[in-house]
Design a protein around this motif. Structure first.
Motif, short mmCIF file in Angstrom:
data_model
loop_
_atom_site.label_atom_id
_atom_site.label_comp_id
_atom_site.label_asym_id
_atom_site.label_seq_id
_atom_site.Cartn_x
_atom_site.Cartn_y
_atom_site.Cartn_z
N SER A 260 2.05 7.49 6.36
CA SER A 260 3.32 7.29 8.58
C SER A 260 2.44 8.00 9.67
O SER A 260 2.87 7.62 10.53
N HIS A 261 1.73 9.63 8.86
CA HIS A 261 0.44 9.60 10.26
C HIS A 261 -0.55 8.61 10.32
O HIS A 261 -1.55 9.99 10.42
N ARG A 277 -4.83 14.31 7.32
CA ARG A 277 -4.06 13.71 8.28
C ARG A 277 -2.78 14.43 8.50
O ARG A 277 -2.84 15.62 7.56
N GLY A 279 0.61 17.05 9.32
CA GLY A 279 1.76 16.71 9.10
C GLY A 279 2.35 17.51 7.64
O GLY A 279 1.52 17.37 6.64
#
Length: 365
Positions: A260-261, A277, A279
């Motif tokens: 999602s990131h 990533r 998050g």
């Protein structure tokens, strides 16, 4: 006529697409076998899909988990119906060999250990310490760098036995990609490759199964493999410190958070790696896995049978993906993949099957 609301349903579109290409087997009597080769990390997905596909269509799938590098060589030679790799191939390689690559699912790479009284997701490591272990610089489990991250644990005075892949591996590529992002020395010394010239004394095994067995059977071992093998072999996963400084264990939610990131979710592009990533809930060593086809096939029947299997699996395999500890592709990425499939031609330049729009109405009644 087609109900426009149905066209807005992505699954309906895929079903119509599949029918239009003539890729749904009419009956079991006409079933033909499918061949594929490559990623051992993705083997659990292909095994599950193959079992369900045989039950639904009568077609057997012969998938050989020879590793990403070997799978790419086979599909370059068109010696198999599809190749499978955990690395999106460089565009120049795709162009040179006339190939296209499609994402299949998302998973995570998990460092795993075999230590006395150490349970899964109990030992903590960060990227710097992990990279130094795999560079041969930290070689005992009670080293100060490891004990500093685990002050409440009594770590054994044992040599670290590093278990690695002996064959060309997409798992190794993504693992090296992560280590290069957290340690400049790793990047300068080893880079990001499917095969690494490991330090002397490391224990090298072929395939994900080989690494899993190597760690399971070696006291003091550490290795890396796809998350799907951890439970299967009863291995102890490691907690990792992510880009936000949070320690967490590997999980489907962590892989999904990494997805999602990324630009995979944002734009439908799927060329970049998914390691490190941002998050707080992101697992730092997440990766995608891909299927590879020739753009122009010299063996149209072989390629068509492989396409039947892959498209059927996209339509029906979401549950099986999750059951094998993988994350399904976002609809936007699946749509990009299907658009690429329409470009596949036979050696005479003809699409494999009828055009999409010419048969949508007849199958939508």
């Amino acid at each position: 006529m087609i109900n426009i609301k149905n066209l807005l349903d992505m699954k309906y579109f895929y079903f119509a697409f599949l029918l239009s290409l003539g890729l749904i087997p009419a009956d079991h009597a006409n079933a033909q076998n499918v061949t594929g080769a490559g990623s051992s990390a993705a083997a659990p997905i292909y095994r599950s899909w193959a079992k369900a596909y045989f039950k639904a269509t009568g077609s057997k799938v012969d998938y050989d988990p020879v590793g990403s590098s070997a799978g790419m060589k086979k599909i370059q030679q068109q010696a198999t119906g599809f190749g499978a790799t955990d690395v999106y191939p460089p565009e120049k390689d795709l162009m040179e060999h006339g190939l296209l690559a499609l994402p299949v699912a998302i998973t995570g790479i998990t460092p795993i250990v075999n230590l006395p009284k150490v349970q899964s997701a109990q030992l903590r490591l960060d990227g710097n310490v992990l990279s130094r272990i795999f560079m041969g610089e930290i070689n005992r489990w009670n080293a100060v760098e490891i004990t500093a991250l685990n002050p409440e644990m009594s770590l054994p005075d044992l040599p670290i036995k590093v278990v690695v892949r002996a064959d060309g591996s997409g798992t190794t590529y993504n693992f090296a990609d992560y280590l290069g992002k957290v340690n400049p020395q790793w990047k300068a010394t080893y880079g990001t490759k499917t095969s690494i010239a490991w330090p002397a004394g490391f224990l090298a095994f072929k395939g994900s199964d080989g690494v899993a067995k190597g760690v399971r059977d070696t006291l003091g071992a550490i290795g890396y493999l796809d998350f799907g093998y951890v439970a299967e072999y009863g291995l102890a996963a490691v907690q990792m410190k992510n880009a936000e400084g949070v320690f967490l264990g590997p999980s489907i939610d962590g892989f999904r958070a990494a997805l999602s990131h990324s630009d995979w979710s944002a734009s439908g592009a799927f060329h970049s790696t998914l390691t490190q990533r941002p998050g707080k809930s992101v697992w730092p060593i997440t990766m995608g896995t891909f299927v590879v086809f020739p753009k122009v096939t010299q063996a149209p029947e072989q390629t068509a049978q492989a396409l039947k299997f892959i498209i059927w699996s996209f339509l029906n395999g979401d549950t099986l993906v999750q059951e094998n500890n993988f994350v399904r592709l976002p609809d936007r990425v699946q749509a990009s993949a299907f658009k690429l499939i329409t470009s596949i031609r036979d050696h005479q330049g003809k699409p494999l099957g009828m055009s999409l729009m010419s048969s949508l109405n007849s199958f939508a009644q």
